[in-house]
Enzyme design. Structure first.
Site, PDB file in Angstrom:
ATOM      1  N   HIS A  46     -60.672   0.182  49.069  1.00 35.60           N
ATOM      2  CA  HIS A  46     -59.398   1.137  48.994  1.00 35.60           C
ATOM      3  C   HIS A  46     -59.831   2.086  47.728  1.00 35.60           C
ATOM      4  O   HIS A  46     -60.817   2.011  46.967  1.00 35.60           O
ATOM      5  CB  HIS A  46     -58.248   0.113  48.040  1.00 35.60           C
ATOM      6  CG  HIS A  46     -57.642  -0.786  49.077  1.00 35.60           C
ATOM      7  ND1 HIS A  46     -56.360  -1.212  48.854  1.00 35.60           N
ATOM      8  CD2 HIS A  46     -57.891  -1.342  50.363  1.00 35.60           C
ATOM      9  CE1 HIS A  46     -55.969  -1.825  49.854  1.00 35.60           C
ATOM     10  NE2 HIS A  46     -56.923  -1.883  51.023  1.00 35.60           N
ATOM     11  N   GLU A  48     -58.567   2.779  44.880  1.00 32.24           N
ATOM     12  CA  GLU A  48     -58.448   2.258  43.524  1.00 32.24           C
ATOM     13  C   GLU A  48     -59.921   1.575  43.458  1.00 32.24           C
ATOM     14  O   GLU A  48     -60.343   1.632  42.205  1.00 32.24           O
ATOM     15  CB  GLU A  48     -57.240   1.563  43.211  1.00 32.24           C
ATOM     16  CG  GLU A  48     -55.932   2.237  43.645  1.00 32.24           C
ATOM     17  CD  GLU A  48     -55.278   2.030  44.774  1.00 32.24           C
ATOM     18  OE1 GLU A  48     -54.109   2.259  44.846  1.00 32.24           O
ATOM     19  OE2 GLU A  48     -56.192   2.016  45.800  1.00 32.24           O
ATOM     20  N   CYS A  76     -51.566  -1.601  45.791  1.00 30.24           N
ATOM     21  CA  CYS A  76     -51.329  -2.873  46.444  1.00 30.24           C
ATOM     22  C   CYS A  76     -51.486  -3.786  45.636  1.00 30.24           C
ATOM     23  O   CYS A  76     -52.071  -3.738  44.380  1.00 30.24           O
ATOM     24  CB  CYS A  76     -51.768  -3.086  47.785  1.00 30.24           C
ATOM     25  SG  CYS A  76     -53.797  -3.263  47.669  1.00 30.24           S
ATOM     26  N   CYS A  79     -55.351  -4.037  44.460  1.00 32.93           N
ATOM     27  CA  CYS A  79     -55.601  -3.014  43.490  1.00 32.93           C
ATOM     28  C   CYS A  79     -54.821  -3.377  42.267  1.00 32.93           C
ATOM     29  O   CYS A  79     -55.677  -2.852  40.968  1.00 32.93           O
ATOM     30  CB  CYS A  79     -55.483  -1.747  44.150  1.00 32.93           C
ATOM     31  SG  CYS A  79     -56.380  -1.136  45.474  1.00 32.93           S
TER      32      CYS A  79
END
Length: 156
Positions: A46, A48, A76, A79
């Site tokens: 991801h 992040e 999410c 993260c």
């Protein structure tokens, strides 16, 4: 947020969900990332997570309490957990994520007093621009899938 949007566009060009993240410390970009889950076949890739790892490497430390993350989409749960675990100083995000957001939408992990770290959050920053990048990506993805489906039906 402008740089995070550029990174999101880079992800979209690769066929990735267009999310970009930047970590800033002392008015300097020290980490950045964009989604690469499909490209790297990595569920952890991801934006992040990549930005946090990049910042930690650049700064030579895992505690990022004096840093701010700018990300185009509400993080999410994974993260948000990473933001807590690296002790991020502040989060600024653009578009809300009603299906997976763990900062305000579904959960409020960054404000949960039971956890060992909380951080201030600014939401909705450049929300329209961040949301449009995502909407356009998924609009195009649906159109491409329809075109492929129609082509397969036509040539049987």
């Amino acid at each position: 947020m402008a740089r995070a949007l550029e990174l999101a566009a880079q992800a979209a060009r690769l066929g990735e969900v267009p999310v970009g993240a930047v970590v800033v410390c002392d008015n300097r970009v020290v980490g950045q990332g964009y989604n690469l889950r499909e490209t790297e076949a990595d569920p952890l890739a991801h934006a992040e997570i990549r930005a946090i790892a990049s910042a930690a490497e650049e700064l030579g430390r895992w505690r990022l309490g004096d840093c701010t993350m700018y990300v185009t989409l509400e993080p999410c749960a994974m993260c948000a957990g990473a933001l807590i675990n690296c002790r991020m100083g502040r989060l600024v995000y653009g578009a809300a994520d009603p299906k997976a957001g763990a900062v305000h939408s579904l959960y409020q992990l960054l404000e949960d007093e039971r956890l060992n770290h909380n951080l201030p959050v600014a939401s909705g920053v450049c929300a329209h621009a961040c949301g449009e990048v995502l909407k356009e990506f998924f609009r195009q993805l649906r159109a491409d899938k329809k075109k492929l489906r129609d082509n397969n039906e036509k040539h049987g």
